[in-house]
Design a protein around this motif. Structure first.
Motif, PDB file in Angstrom:
ATOM      1  N   MET A   1       0.848  -1.179   0.000  1.00 20.15           N
ATOM      2  CA  MET A   1       0.000   0.000   0.000  1.00 20.15           C
ATOM      3  C   MET A   1       0.889   1.236   0.000  1.00 20.15           C
ATOM      4  O   MET A   1       1.843   1.333   0.757  1.00 20.15           O
ATOM      5  N   LEU A   2       0.574   2.169  -0.856  1.00 16.40           N
ATOM      6  CA  LEU A   2       1.333   3.405  -0.971  1.00 16.40           C
ATOM      7  C   LEU A   2       0.979   4.356   0.164  1.00 16.40           C
ATOM      8  O   LEU A   2      -0.123   4.303   0.725  1.00 16.40           O
ATOM      9  N   ALA A   3       1.912   5.222   0.500  1.00 12.19           N
ATOM     10  CA  ALA A   3       1.664   6.219   1.541  1.00 12.19           C
ATOM     11  C   ALA A   3       0.480   7.105   1.158  1.00 12.19           C
ATOM     12  O   ALA A   3      -0.326   7.489   2.007  1.00 12.19           O
ATOM     13  N   SER A   4       0.372   7.410  -0.131  1.00  7.34           N
ATOM     14  CA  SER A   4      -0.745   8.252  -0.575  1.00  7.34           C
ATOM     15  C   SER A   4      -2.088   7.530  -0.406  1.00  7.34           C
ATOM     16  O   SER A   4      -3.115   8.167  -0.217  1.00  7.34           O
ATOM     17  N   ASP A   5      -2.078   6.188  -0.444  1.00  5.26           N
ATOM     18  CA  ASP A   5      -3.307   5.430  -0.181  1.00  5.26           C
ATOM     19  C   ASP A   5      -3.767   5.643   1.257  1.00  5.26           C
ATOM     20  O   ASP A   5      -4.962   5.800   1.515  1.00  5.26           O
ATOM     21  N   VAL A   6      -2.812   5.620   2.170  1.00  6.75           N
ATOM     22  CA  VAL A   6      -3.138   5.812   3.591  1.00  6.75           C
ATOM     23  C   VAL A   6      -3.721   7.201   3.802  1.00  6.75           C
ATOM     24  O   VAL A   6      -4.748   7.369   4.479  1.00  6.75           O
ATOM     25  N   VAL A   7      -3.072   8.204   3.202  1.00  2.48           N
ATOM     26  CA  VAL A   7      -3.563   9.582   3.343  1.00  2.48           C
ATOM     27  C   VAL A   7      -4.959   9.697   2.730  1.00  2.48           C
ATOM     28  O   VAL A   7      -5.850  10.334   3.316  1.00  2.48           O
ATOM     29  N   ALA A   8      -5.165   9.079   1.580  1.00  2.00           N
ATOM     30  CA  ALA A   8      -6.482   9.129   0.930  1.00  2.00           C
ATOM     31  C   ALA A   8      -7.545   8.481   1.810  1.00  2.00           C
ATOM     32  O   ALA A   8      -8.665   8.990   1.924  1.00  2.00           O
ATOM     33  N   GLN A   9      -7.204   7.359   2.439  1.00  2.00           N
ATOM     34  CA  GLN A   9      -8.155   6.696   3.341  1.00  2.00           C
ATOM     35  C   GLN A   9      -8.477   7.587   4.538  1.00  2.00           C
ATOM     36  O   GLN A   9      -9.632   7.677   4.966  1.00  2.00           O
ATOM     37  N   GLN A  10      -7.455   8.239   5.070  1.00  2.00           N
ATOM     38  CA  GLN A  10      -7.686   9.146   6.201  1.00  2.00           C
ATOM     39  C   GLN A  10      -8.583  10.305   5.789  1.00  2.00           C
ATOM     40  O   GLN A  10      -9.501  10.688   6.524  1.00  2.00           O
ATOM     41  N   LYS A  11      -8.321  10.885   4.612  1.00  2.00           N
ATOM     42  CA  LYS A  11      -9.143  12.002   4.124  1.00  2.00           C
ATOM     43  C   LYS A  11     -10.582  11.551   3.888  1.00  2.00           C
ATOM     44  O   LYS A  11     -11.531  12.282   4.179  1.00  2.00           O
ATOM     45  N   GLU A  12     -10.762  10.330   3.378  1.00  2.00           N
ATOM     46  CA  GLU A  12     -12.109   9.819   3.149  1.00  2.00           C
ATOM     47  C   GLU A  12     -12.836   9.596   4.468  1.00  2.00           C
ATOM     48  O   GLU A  12     -14.029   9.905   4.599  1.00  2.00           O
ATOM     49  N   ALA A  13     -12.120   9.066   5.468  1.00  2.00           N
ATOM     50  CA  ALA A  13     -12.730   8.865   6.788  1.00  2.00           C
ATOM     51  C   ALA A  13     -13.107  10.210   7.397  1.00  2.00           C
ATOM     52  O   ALA A  13     -14.199  10.358   7.978  1.00  2.00           O
ATOM     53  N   GLU A  14     -12.234  11.190   7.249  1.00  2.00           N
ATOM     54  CA  GLU A  14     -12.526  12.533   7.772  1.00  2.00           C
ATOM     55  C   GLU A  14     -13.736  13.131   7.050  1.00  2.00           C
ATOM     56  O   GLU A  14     -14.618  13.726   7.664  1.00  2.00           O
ATOM     57  N   ARG A  15     -13.796  12.922   5.718  1.00  2.00           N
ATOM     58  CA  ARG A  15     -14.922  13.429   4.938  1.00  2.00           C
ATOM     59  C   ARG A  15     -16.234  12.806   5.412  1.00  2.00           C
ATOM     60  O   ARG A  15     -17.243  13.491   5.597  1.00  2.00           O
ATOM     61  N   ALA A  16     -16.196  11.492   5.672  1.00  2.00           N
ATOM     62  CA  ALA A  16     -17.410  10.812   6.128  1.00  2.00           C
ATOM     63  C   ALA A  16     -17.845  11.328   7.500  1.00  2.00           C
ATOM     64  O   ALA A  16     -19.044  11.528   7.744  1.00  2.00           O
ATOM     65  N   GLN A  17     -16.888  11.558   8.386  1.00  2.00           N
ATOM     66  CA  GLN A  17     -17.221  12.081   9.718  1.00  2.00           C
ATOM     67  C   GLN A  17     -17.813  13.490   9.626  1.00  2.00           C
ATOM     68  O   GLN A  17     -18.822  13.805  10.271  1.00  2.00           O
ATOM     69  N   ILE A  18     -17.175  14.331   8.815  1.00  2.00           N
ATOM     70  CA  ILE A  18     -17.667  15.702   8.657  1.00  2.00           C
ATOM     71  C   ILE A  18     -19.053  15.691   8.027  1.00  2.00           C
ATOM     72  O   ILE A  18     -19.936  16.463   8.428  1.00  2.00           O
ATOM     73  N   GLN A  19     -19.269  14.809   7.050  1.00  2.00           N
ATOM     74  CA  GLN A  19     -20.595  14.710   6.426  1.00  2.00           C
ATOM     75  C   GLN A  19     -21.633  14.306   7.464  1.00  2.00           C
ATOM     76  O   GLN A  19     -22.729  14.864   7.499  1.00  2.00           O
ATOM     77  N   SER A  20     -21.277  13.349   8.307  1.00  2.00           N
ATOM     78  CA  SER A  20     -22.194  12.914   9.360  1.00  2.00           C
ATOM     79  C   SER A  20     -22.511  14.064  10.317  1.00  2.00           C
ATOM     80  O   SER A  20     -23.672  14.278  10.683  1.00  2.00           O
ATOM     81  N   LEU A  21     -21.484  14.794  10.705  1.00  2.00           N
ATOM     82  CA  LEU A  21     -21.693  15.946  11.601  1.00  2.00           C
ATOM     83  C   LEU A  21     -22.506  17.033  10.898  1.00  2.00           C
ATOM     84  O   LEU A  21     -23.344  17.710  11.535  1.00  2.00           O
ATOM     85  N   HIS A  22     -22.284  17.206   9.595  1.00  2.00           N
ATOM     86  CA  HIS A  22     -23.042  18.197   8.842  1.00  2.00           C
ATOM     87  C   HIS A  22     -24.511  17.799   8.779  1.00  2.00           C
ATOM     88  O   HIS A  22     -25.410  18.656   8.905  1.00  2.00           O
ATOM     89  N   ASP A  23     -24.752  16.489   8.588  1.00  2.00           N
ATOM     90  CA  ASP A  23     -26.133  16.012   8.547  1.00  2.00           C
ATOM     91  C   ASP A  23     -26.852  16.282   9.868  1.00  2.00           C
ATOM     92  O   ASP A  23     -28.062  16.503   9.880  1.00  2.00           O
ATOM     93  N   GLU A  24     -26.100  16.276  10.968  1.00  2.00           N
ATOM     94  CA  GLU A  24     -26.686  16.564  12.281  1.00  2.00           C
ATOM     95  C   GLU A  24     -26.649  18.066  12.586  1.00  2.00           C
ATOM     96  O   GLU A  24     -26.954  18.488  13.706  1.00  2.00           O
ATOM     97  N   ARG A  25     -26.230  18.852  11.624  1.00  3.37           N
ATOM     98  CA  ARG A  25     -26.140  20.303  11.719  1.00  3.37           C
ATOM     99  C   ARG A  25     -25.156  20.752  12.801  1.00  3.37           C
ATOM    100  O   ARG A  25     -25.353  21.764  13.468  1.00  3.37           O
ATOM    101  N   LEU A  26     -24.070  19.999  12.963  1.00  2.00           N
ATOM    102  CA  LEU A  26     -23.028  20.345  13.929  1.00  2.00           C
ATOM    103  C   LEU A  26     -21.802  20.952  13.244  1.00  2.00           C
ATOM    104  O   LEU A  26     -20.911  21.469  13.917  1.00  2.00           O
ATOM    105  N   VAL A  27     -21.744  20.858  11.910  1.00  2.00           N
ATOM    106  CA  VAL A  27     -20.626  21.406  11.145  1.00  2.00           C
ATOM    107  C   VAL A  27     -21.193  22.236  10.007  1.00  2.00           C
ATOM    108  O   VAL A  27     -22.186  21.860   9.378  1.00  2.00           O
TER     109      VAL A  27
END
Length: 115
Positions: A1-27
């Motif tokens: 696995m490339l280092a950029s894959d790890v960063v991409a996975q982290q960014k995707e996880a962060e995006r999903a969390q922010i989307q969830s918080l946005h859906d709850e109107r917290l972000v």
């Protein structure tokens, strides 16, 4: 696995969390959009790195194949030259023998020698 894959996975996880918080109107929508943009950018960079790695692998394989062909050609040339050298050595020995057959030797006087 490339280092950029790890960063991409982290960014995707962060995006999903922010989307969830946005859906709850917290972000704020701006934060969600920024996170989505970063996630897409990182995914694009990861794909570019993968493409580059694939291209480099292909180039490396081609260079290796070219070098192997060059080595094989040089080995064939060495074998040919060694054969030519052996043939030349043989011809020299034959010519030396012919010279010996035609050589005239006068006896050398064994005494204090005057002729």
């Amino acid at each position: 696995m490339l280092a950029s894959d790890v960063v991409a996975q982290q960014k995707e996880a962060e995006r999903a969390q922010i989307q969830s918080l946005h859906d709850e109107r917290l972000v704020a929508t701006l934060d969600r959009d920024r996170t989505q943009s970063e996630s897409r950018r990182q995914s694009a960079e990861t794909e570019a790195v993968r493409a580059q790695a694939g291209r480099l692998d292909s180039e490396g394989a081609v260079k290796l194949s070219d070098r192997k062909a060059q080595i094989a050609g040089l080995q064939a040339a060495v074998a040919r030259l060694e054969s030519e050298r052996a043939d030349a050595d043989s011809k020299v020995r034959i010519l030396d023998q012919k010279i010996e057959l035609h050589l005239i030797r006068a006896p050398w006087p064994a005494t204090s020698g005057t002729w």
